[in-house]
Design a protein around this motif. Structure first.
Motif, PDB file in Angstrom:
ATOM      1  N   SER A   1      12.442  -4.971  15.815  1.00  0.00           N
ATOM      2  CA  SER A   1      12.294  -3.933  15.059  1.00  0.00           C
ATOM      3  C   SER A   1      11.487  -4.227  13.645  1.00  0.00           C
ATOM      4  CB  SER A   1      13.639  -3.336  14.489  1.00  0.00           C
ATOM      5  OG  SER A   1      14.173  -4.474  13.644  1.00  0.00           O
ATOM      6  N   LEU A   2      11.224  -3.309  12.885  1.00  0.00           N
ATOM      7  CA  LEU A   2      10.352  -3.802  11.435  1.00  0.00           C
ATOM      8  C   LEU A   2      11.238  -4.313  10.590  1.00  0.00           C
ATOM      9  CD1 LEU A   2       8.393  -0.333  10.772  1.00  0.00           C
ATOM     10  CD2 LEU A   2       7.401  -2.523  11.604  1.00  0.00           C
ATOM     11  N   ASP A   3      12.557  -4.087  10.694  1.00  0.00           N
ATOM     12  CA  ASP A   3      13.566  -4.994   9.914  1.00  0.00           C
ATOM     13  C   ASP A   3      13.519  -6.406  10.249  1.00  0.00           C
ATOM     14  OD1 ASP A   3      15.461  -3.089   8.148  1.00  0.00           O
ATOM     15  OD2 ASP A   3      14.762  -2.098  10.036  1.00  0.00           O
ATOM     16  N   GLN A   4      13.357  -6.608  11.440  1.00  0.00           N
ATOM     17  CA  GLN A   4      13.581  -7.973  12.100  1.00  0.00           C
ATOM     18  C   GLN A   4      12.190  -8.724  11.519  1.00  0.00           C
ATOM     19  OE1 GLN A   4      15.533  -9.937  13.991  1.00  0.00           O
ATOM     20  NE2 GLN A   4      17.095  -8.349  13.970  1.00  0.00           N
ATOM     21  N   LEU A   5      11.118  -8.108  11.710  1.00  0.00           N
ATOM     22  CA  LEU A   5       9.920  -8.655  11.056  1.00  0.00           C
ATOM     23  C   LEU A   5       9.809  -8.726   9.797  1.00  0.00           C
ATOM     24  CD1 LEU A   5       6.908  -9.329  11.238  1.00  0.00           C
ATOM     25  CD2 LEU A   5       6.280  -6.978  11.370  1.00  0.00           C
ATOM     26  N   LEU A   6      10.634  -7.904   8.905  1.00  0.00           N
ATOM     27  CA  LEU A   6      10.594  -8.271   7.487  1.00  0.00           C
ATOM     28  C   LEU A   6      11.542  -9.506   7.099  1.00  0.00           C
ATOM     29  CD1 LEU A   6      10.025  -6.794   4.606  1.00  0.00           C
ATOM     30  CD2 LEU A   6      12.381  -5.799   4.809  1.00  0.00           C
ATOM     31  N   LEU A   7      12.583  -9.404   7.817  1.00  0.00           N
ATOM     32  CA  LEU A   7      13.527 -10.667   7.831  1.00  0.00           C
ATOM     33  C   LEU A   7      12.833 -11.940   7.847  1.00  0.00           C
ATOM     34  CD1 LEU A   7      16.437 -11.521   7.019  1.00  0.00           C
ATOM     35  CD2 LEU A   7      16.918 -11.132   9.469  1.00  0.00           C
ATOM     36  N   SER A   8      12.038 -11.875   8.950  1.00  0.00           N
ATOM     37  CA  SER A   8      11.308 -13.198   9.280  1.00  0.00           C
ATOM     38  C   SER A   8      10.541 -13.936   8.085  1.00  0.00           C
ATOM     39  CB  SER A   8      10.257 -13.092  10.638  1.00  0.00           C
ATOM     40  OG  SER A   8       9.151 -12.166  10.328  1.00  0.00           O
ATOM     41  N   GLY A   9       9.880 -12.883   7.380  1.00  0.00           N
ATOM     42  CA  GLY A   9       8.998 -13.505   6.298  1.00  0.00           C
ATOM     43  C   GLY A   9       9.857 -14.068   5.168  1.00  0.00           C
ATOM     44  N   PHE A  10      11.304 -13.544   5.258  1.00  0.00           N
ATOM     45  CA  PHE A  10      11.960 -14.093   4.201  1.00  0.00           C
ATOM     46  C   PHE A  10      12.493 -15.434   4.415  1.00  0.00           C
ATOM     47  CE2 PHE A  10      16.186 -14.137   1.744  1.00  0.00           C
ATOM     48  CZ  PHE A  10      15.635 -13.966   0.856  1.00  0.00           C
ATOM     49  N   GLU A  11      12.443 -15.881   5.736  1.00  0.00           N
ATOM     50  CA  GLU A  11      13.190 -17.150   6.325  1.00  0.00           C
ATOM     51  C   GLU A  11      12.904 -18.281   5.389  1.00  0.00           C
ATOM     52  OE1 GLU A  11      15.430 -19.303   8.617  1.00  0.00           O
ATOM     53  OE2 GLU A  11      15.330 -17.291   8.421  1.00  0.00           O
TER      54      GLU A  11
ATOM     55  N   GLU B   1       0.779  -1.030  -0.020  1.00  0.00           N
ATOM     56  CA  GLU B   1       0.116   0.005  -0.100  1.00  0.00           C
ATOM     57  C   GLU B   1       0.799   1.129   0.142  1.00  0.00           C
ATOM     58  OE1 GLU B   1      -2.765  -0.272   3.315  1.00  0.00           O
ATOM     59  OE2 GLU B   1      -3.430  -2.293   2.591  1.00  0.00           O
ATOM     60  N   LYS B   2       1.919   1.255   0.588  1.00  0.00           N
ATOM     61  CA  LYS B   2       2.426   2.488   0.851  1.00  0.00           C
ATOM     62  C   LYS B   2       4.115   2.348   0.892  1.00  0.00           C
ATOM     63  CE  LYS B   2       1.232   3.631   5.673  1.00  0.00           C
ATOM     64  NZ  LYS B   2       1.456   4.654   6.698  1.00  0.00           N
ATOM     65  N   GLY B   3       4.799   1.280   0.706  1.00  0.00           N
ATOM     66  CA  GLY B   3       6.189   1.165   0.749  1.00  0.00           C
ATOM     67  C   GLY B   3       6.792   1.021   2.060  1.00  0.00           C
ATOM     68  N   PHE B   4       7.596   0.145   2.130  1.00  0.00           N
ATOM     69  CA  PHE B   4       8.350  -0.308   3.502  1.00  0.00           C
ATOM     70  C   PHE B   4       8.634   0.895   4.406  1.00  0.00           C
ATOM     71  CE2 PHE B   4      11.949  -1.901   6.110  1.00  0.00           C
ATOM     72  CZ  PHE B   4      11.198  -2.677   7.101  1.00  0.00           C
ATOM     73  N   GLU B   5       9.466   1.891   3.784  1.00  0.00           N
ATOM     74  CA  GLU B   5      10.113   3.134   4.465  1.00  0.00           C
ATOM     75  C   GLU B   5       9.045   3.961   5.301  1.00  0.00           C
ATOM     76  OE1 GLU B   5       9.512   3.443   1.057  1.00  0.00           O
ATOM     77  OE2 GLU B   5      10.646   1.662   0.823  1.00  0.00           O
ATOM     78  N   LYS B   6       7.783   3.917   4.752  1.00  0.00           N
ATOM     79  CA  LYS B   6       6.772   4.837   5.280  1.00  0.00           C
ATOM     80  C   LYS B   6       5.890   4.110   6.136  1.00  0.00           C
ATOM     81  CE  LYS B   6       6.358   7.984   1.458  1.00  0.00           C
ATOM     82  NZ  LYS B   6       5.572   8.341   0.375  1.00  0.00           N
ATOM     83  N   ILE B   7       6.092   2.841   6.490  1.00  0.00           N
ATOM     84  CA  ILE B   7       5.629   2.045   7.685  1.00  0.00           C
ATOM     85  C   ILE B   7       5.985   2.214   9.063  1.00  0.00           C
ATOM     86  CG2 ILE B   7       4.744  -0.182   8.304  1.00  0.00           C
ATOM     87  CD1 ILE B   7       5.008  -0.933   5.330  1.00  0.00           C
ATOM     88  N   THR B   8       4.998   2.191   9.869  1.00  0.00           N
ATOM     89  CA  THR B   8       5.541   2.622  11.227  1.00  0.00           C
ATOM     90  C   THR B   8       5.032   1.176  12.138  1.00  0.00           C
ATOM     91  OG1 THR B   8       3.496   3.465  12.123  1.00  0.00           O
ATOM     92  CG2 THR B   8       5.088   4.925  11.180  1.00  0.00           C
ATOM     93  N   VAL B   9       5.667   1.104  13.238  1.00  0.00           N
ATOM     94  CA  VAL B   9       5.238   0.077  14.139  1.00  0.00           C
ATOM     95  C   VAL B   9       3.725  -0.003  14.505  1.00  0.00           C
ATOM     96  CG1 VAL B   9       5.521  -1.143  16.358  1.00  0.00           C
ATOM     97  CG2 VAL B   9       7.283  -0.391  15.243  1.00  0.00           C
ATOM     98  N   GLN B  10       3.303   1.459  14.750  1.00  0.00           N
ATOM     99  CA  GLN B  10       1.859   1.589  15.021  1.00  0.00           C
ATOM    100  C   GLN B  10       0.902   1.083  13.875  1.00  0.00           C
ATOM    101  OE1 GLN B  10       1.055   3.074  18.087  1.00  0.00           O
ATOM    102  NE2 GLN B  10      -0.951   2.298  17.664  1.00  0.00           N
ATOM    103  N   ASP B  11       1.180   1.303  12.574  1.00  0.00           N
ATOM    104  CA  ASP B  11       0.564   1.007  11.472  1.00  0.00           C
ATOM    105  C   ASP B  11       0.521  -0.725  11.382  1.00  0.00           C
ATOM    106  OD1 ASP B  11       0.485   3.647  10.396  1.00  0.00           O
ATOM    107  OD2 ASP B  11       2.157   3.354   9.402  1.00  0.00           O
ATOM    108  N   VAL B  12       1.337  -1.413  11.847  1.00  0.00           N
ATOM    109  CA  VAL B  12       1.719  -2.710  11.606  1.00  0.00           C
ATOM    110  C   VAL B  12       0.673  -3.375  12.761  1.00  0.00           C
ATOM    111  CG1 VAL B  12       2.878  -4.897  11.883  1.00  0.00           C
ATOM    112  CG2 VAL B  12       3.787  -2.723  10.626  1.00  0.00           C
ATOM    113  N   ILE B  13       0.733  -3.008  13.863  1.00  0.00           N
ATOM    114  CA  ILE B  13       0.152  -3.523  15.099  1.00  0.00           C
ATOM    115  C   ILE B  13      -1.497  -3.100  15.085  1.00  0.00           C
ATOM    116  CG2 ILE B  13       2.169  -3.498  16.656  1.00  0.00           C
ATOM    117  CD1 ILE B  13       1.179  -1.217  18.182  1.00  0.00           C
TER     118      ILE B  13
END
Lengths: 183, 183
Positions: free
Chosen positions: B55-65, B27-39
């Motif tokens: 962090s958000l980076d960790q969450l992102l990485l977990s999906g690539f596992e 919807e808006k690209g990774f850079e503009k996403i906040t933790v608040q958005d996600v939760i």
DNA sequence: TATGTTTCTGAACATCGTGTTCGGTTATAC
DNA sequence: GTATAACCGAACACGATGTTCAGAAACATA
């Protein structure tokens, strides 16, 4: 468009901010820089920063302005033909090399140069081809250029601009010609 | 390494966060996403987020596992030779295609795939050459791959993975061969 | 069904970066 | 020398981060 005569203070402030940003980009990368970092390094008041630029992105862009103007000139005086992409890339290598030690950084290149080249390629490349979509070809060529440029700057300009452009052409041209002719 | 049996709540929470992130990236690209958005999107408490990821980076990485594990497997069962880079790129195209509609996004590709391919190329490509530094060649090939992959995903997978890999090879191979032989 | 354990919740808090405002000070142009 | 434009810096509102903790809910087990 810059004023005919600019107040010394204005010039001094803007230069100072641009230089500070350039230094900080080298030290820690653009993404990690805050406005506070920049104004501390530049010795400029917080409100002064916002009087000149509305964001760090704007400040970054302002440093690219001289190069941007050159490319505009170059493109407006050039016919689109098979050679023009290579002429443009050569100009880019040369101009970036000339800015060594100025405040043009890798960040500038990756953020702005790609777009310029892509725009040019979209109009310069043959429009119709049954083997590959033209936009894909344009993306490929522009990305390859940025890859070489990035390596070049990262490794502190180990070759002259002319040699880099030659490498670029040798790598990219054979494949693009082959795919346009059909296998 | 995941637990043998994982509490349902844990699984649910992690999945929910990964899916929310995936949606928001589209919807808006990774850079503009906040933790608040996600939760908010995931309907998960703030403290819960930080209990799972730092962090958000960790969450992102977990999906690539899942993909990461596949590539490890592939590489550990492959000899380095002239064909292996093309085999790896084909695998990548295929695996990404298979994940369509899952939470693998363009951001994942650009952030992680490039590194994998680059590492492989650095060992797979011939080490010495008088015409071009090997690391530069590796950068060029990896960047070209990402360029094609990016276009492919951006345009919603217009071709099958096999065709994309063929295009990739047709574009890149002639130039690399030519430059390795000497002009 | 009862029990002990793990996980989730949500509100509160300290901290940091952003962008604005404004009265006072200094440099510049003429 | 004076009017003007630019700079200063402290204060402020705002929004995001990351932590803490007591209480509620879900879970595994028997």
């Amino acid at each position: 468009m810059p004023q005919k005569v600019m107040d010394r203070r204005v010039e001094r402030t803007r230069r100072s901010l641009q230089n500070a940003l350039g230094q900080l980009i080298m030290e820690k990368g653009f993404e990690k820089i805050t406005v506070q970092d920049v104004i501390d390094r530049a010795n400029v008041g917080r409100s002064t920063f916002y009087a000149h630029f509305e964001s760090l992105d704007q400040l970054l862009l302002s440093g690219f302005e001289p190069l941007r103007a050159q490319f505009e000139d170059f493109l407006s005086g050039t016919e689109y033909d098979n050679e023009s992409p290579w002429a443009l890339s050569l100009t880019m290598f040369q101009q970036v090399q000339k800015q060594q030690g100025g405040y043009i950084t890798l960040t500038h290149v990756q953020k702005y140069l790609y777009g310029y080249l892509l725009d040019h390629l979209k109009t310069a490349l043959p429009k119709r081809n049954k083997n590959i979509p033209p936009e894909l070809l344009a993306h490929y060529v522009a990305s390859s250029f940025i890859a070489l440029m990035t390596w070049w700057i990262d490794n502190n300009y180990p070759f002259p601009a002319e040699k880099m452009n030659e490498l670029f052409r040798q790598l990219v041209e054979p494949g693009t010609l082959a795919i346009m002719m059909g296998e």
